[in-house]
Design a protein around this motif. Sequence first.
Motif, mmCIF file in Angstrom:
data_model
loop_
_atom_site.group_PDB
_atom_site.id
_atom_site.type_symbol
_atom_site.label_atom_id
_atom_site.label_comp_id
_atom_site.label_asym_id
_atom_site.label_seq_id
_atom_site.Cartn_x
_atom_site.Cartn_y
_atom_site.Cartn_z
ATOM 1 N N LEU A 1 0.968 -0.822 0.147
ATOM 2 C CA LEU A 1 0.079 -0.130 -0.111
ATOM 3 C C LEU A 1 0.884 1.165 0.087
ATOM 4 O O LEU A 1 1.630 1.326 0.778
ATOM 5 C CB LEU A 1 -0.875 0.220 1.366
ATOM 6 C CG LEU A 1 -1.391 -1.082 1.620
ATOM 7 C CD1 LEU A 1 -2.332 -1.175 3.011
ATOM 8 C CD2 LEU A 1 -2.507 -1.411 0.307
ATOM 9 N N SER A 2 0.772 2.699 -0.851
ATOM 10 C CA SER A 2 1.324 3.391 -0.879
ATOM 11 C C SER A 2 0.322 4.642 -0.308
ATOM 12 O O SER A 2 -0.424 4.221 0.449
ATOM 13 C CB SER A 2 1.053 4.017 -2.261
ATOM 14 O OG SER A 2 2.312 3.087 -3.144
ATOM 15 N N ALA A 3 1.555 5.757 0.534
ATOM 16 C CA ALA A 3 0.934 6.793 0.920
ATOM 17 C C ALA A 3 -0.136 6.909 0.447
ATOM 18 O O ALA A 3 -0.461 7.258 -1.428
ATOM 19 C CB ALA A 3 2.126 7.679 1.300
ATOM 20 N N GLY A 4 -1.437 6.912 1.348
ATOM 21 C CA GLY A 4 -2.328 7.713 0.311
ATOM 22 C C GLY A 4 -3.437 6.729 -0.466
ATOM 23 O O GLY A 4 -4.598 7.462 -0.601
ATOM 24 N N ALA A 5 -2.936 5.893 -0.252
ATOM 25 C CA ALA A 5 -4.342 4.878 -0.999
ATOM 26 C C ALA A 5 -5.520 4.551 -0.238
ATOM 27 O O ALA A 5 -5.831 4.636 0.920
ATOM 28 C CB ALA A 5 -3.330 3.201 -0.707
ATOM 29 N N CYS A 6 -5.726 4.583 -1.004
ATOM 30 C CA CYS A 6 -7.672 5.243 -0.744
ATOM 31 C C CYS A 6 -8.274 6.685 0.250
ATOM 32 O O CYS A 6 -9.698 6.404 0.708
ATOM 33 C CB CYS A 6 -8.164 4.068 -0.603
ATOM 34 S SG CYS A 6 -8.194 2.487 -1.566
ATOM 35 N N ALA A 7 -7.454 7.447 0.130
ATOM 36 C CA ALA A 7 -7.843 8.415 1.295
ATOM 37 C C ALA A 7 -8.053 7.551 2.632
ATOM 38 O O ALA A 7 -8.554 8.776 3.257
ATOM 39 C CB ALA A 7 -8.430 9.450 0.356
ATOM 40 N N GLY A 8 -7.848 6.771 3.495
ATOM 41 C CA GLY A 8 -8.040 6.599 4.652
ATOM 42 C C GLY A 8 -9.617 6.026 4.932
ATOM 43 O O GLY A 8 -9.705 5.831 5.928
ATOM 44 N N LYS A 9 -10.350 5.199 3.334
ATOM 45 C CA LYS A 9 -11.362 4.963 3.697
ATOM 46 C C LYS A 9 -11.289 3.630 3.784
ATOM 47 O O LYS A 9 -11.185 3.772 2.538
ATOM 48 C CB LYS A 9 -12.331 5.404 2.678
ATOM 49 C CG LYS A 9 -12.147 6.952 2.804
ATOM 50 C CD LYS A 9 -13.299 7.851 1.567
ATOM 51 C CE LYS A 9 -13.043 9.448 1.370
ATOM 52 N NZ LYS A 9 -13.127 9.979 0.787
ATOM 53 N N ALA A 10 -11.218 2.719 4.697
ATOM 54 C CA ALA A 10 -11.436 1.635 4.723
ATOM 55 C C ALA A 10 -12.547 0.974 3.958
ATOM 56 O O ALA A 10 -11.918 -0.185 3.063
ATOM 57 C CB ALA A 10 -11.922 0.564 6.415
ATOM 58 N N ALA A 11 -13.745 0.935 3.614
ATOM 59 C CA ALA A 11 -14.073 0.113 2.550
ATOM 60 C C ALA A 11 -13.761 0.145 1.126
ATOM 61 O O ALA A 11 -13.800 -0.508 0.745
ATOM 62 C CB ALA A 11 -16.089 0.615 3.192
ATOM 63 N N ARG A 12 -12.923 1.921 1.067
ATOM 64 C CA ARG A 12 -12.698 2.257 0.195
ATOM 65 C C ARG A 12 -11.819 1.514 -0.743
ATOM 66 O O ARG A 12 -11.231 -0.269 -1.637
ATOM 67 C CB ARG A 12 -13.027 3.338 -0.737
ATOM 68 C CG ARG A 12 -11.989 3.903 -2.125
ATOM 69 C CD ARG A 12 -11.530 4.904 -3.085
ATOM 70 N NE ARG A 12 -10.639 5.191 -3.310
ATOM 71 C CZ ARG A 12 -11.026 4.928 -5.153
ATOM 72 N NH1 ARG A 12 -12.221 4.883 -5.361
ATOM 73 N NH2 ARG A 12 -9.765 5.455 -5.719
ATOM 74 N N LEU A 13 -11.065 0.892 0.531
ATOM 75 C CA LEU A 13 -9.548 0.510 0.713
ATOM 76 C C LEU A 13 -9.728 -1.494 0.557
ATOM 77 O O LEU A 13 -8.624 -2.043 -0.410
ATOM 78 C CB LEU A 13 -8.458 0.556 2.088
ATOM 79 C CG LEU A 13 -7.590 -0.070 2.832
ATOM 80 C CD1 LEU A 13 -6.352 0.240 0.590
ATOM 81 C CD2 LEU A 13 -6.965 0.131 3.510
ATOM 82 N N ALA A 14 -10.889 -2.007 1.085
ATOM 83 C CA ALA A 14 -11.171 -3.635 0.986
ATOM 84 C C ALA A 14 -12.045 -3.378 -0.472
ATOM 85 O O ALA A 14 -11.110 -4.590 -1.452
ATOM 86 C CB ALA A 14 -11.906 -3.301 1.966
ATOM 87 N N ASP A 15 -11.949 -2.224 -1.029
ATOM 88 C CA ASP A 15 -12.714 -3.209 -2.285
ATOM 89 C C ASP A 15 -11.669 -2.802 -3.388
ATOM 90 O O ASP A 15 -11.411 -3.615 -4.242
ATOM 91 C CB ASP A 15 -12.951 -1.717 -2.589
ATOM 92 C CG ASP A 15 -15.113 -2.059 -1.894
ATOM 93 O OD1 ASP A 15 -15.330 -2.960 -1.564
ATOM 94 O OD2 ASP A 15 -16.284 -1.074 -2.394
ATOM 95 N N GLU A 16 -9.994 -2.102 -3.551
ATOM 96 C CA GLU A 16 -9.050 -1.684 -3.904
ATOM 97 C C GLU A 16 -8.377 -2.672 -3.935
ATOM 98 O O GLU A 16 -7.658 -3.519 -4.766
ATOM 99 C CB GLU A 16 -8.873 -0.264 -4.005
ATOM 100 C CG GLU A 16 -9.217 1.005 -4.151
ATOM 101 C CD GLU A 16 -9.642 1.213 -5.830
ATOM 102 O OE1 GLU A 16 -8.617 0.719 -6.272
ATOM 103 O OE2 GLU A 16 -10.573 1.402 -6.501
ATOM 104 N N ILE A 17 -8.034 -4.066 -2.854
ATOM 105 C CA ILE A 17 -7.414 -4.522 -2.378
ATOM 106 C C ILE A 17 -7.758 -6.259 -3.265
ATOM 107 O O ILE A 17 -7.209 -7.251 -3.502
ATOM 108 C CB ILE A 17 -7.370 -4.884 -1.023
ATOM 109 C CG1 ILE A 17 -6.480 -3.652 -0.423
ATOM 110 C CG2 ILE A 17 -6.740 -6.101 -1.201
ATOM 111 C CD1 ILE A 17 -6.434 -3.671 0.890
ATOM 112 N N VAL A 18 -9.434 -6.120 -3.070
ATOM 113 C CA VAL A 18 -10.115 -6.917 -3.568
ATOM 114 C C VAL A 18 -10.061 -6.721 -4.518
ATOM 115 O O VAL A 18 -9.948 -8.057 -5.862
ATOM 116 C CB VAL A 18 -11.234 -7.336 -2.968
ATOM 117 C CG1 VAL A 18 -12.385 -8.415 -3.948
ATOM 118 C CG2 VAL A 18 -11.746 -7.555 -1.407
ATOM 119 N N GLY A 19 -10.296 -6.124 -5.480
ATOM 120 C CA GLY A 19 -10.286 -5.958 -6.957
ATOM 121 C C GLY A 19 -9.060 -6.327 -7.795
ATOM 122 O O GLY A 19 -9.016 -6.944 -8.658
#
Length: 122
Positions: free
Chosen positions: A55-73
Amino acid sequence: MNPEMDAIADRAQRQLGALEDVHGRLQCLRATGVGDDGRIRVVVNGNGALIDLELSAGACAGKAARLADEIVGAAVRAATDVFAERAEIMREFCGEFAALTDPIAEIGAAREPDRVAVRPIQ
């Protein structure tokens, strides 16, 4: 040693070599998937299991749900790629291995439509 036994042992050795080769190729498979914003990178193995996550700095701007979706995608993209590679390896292997396991091919006999071996007239 008996020439027929030598041929059987040689064929078994080739079959074992082919199995070891495909096993090694499958064990080495890896694929990388990247999130939509480019700040998430995942690596999966040949089974599609996640083996690395960056995960690079600022990944998904700290929004957990978006981060989870991006990781899964990203993981799904990587798994799709690795499964395509795996399918190609197995397609090649099945063709090669079929030739190694067909005893009829080695003795020069043909097959009837019902797959019964027919020896040539001598």
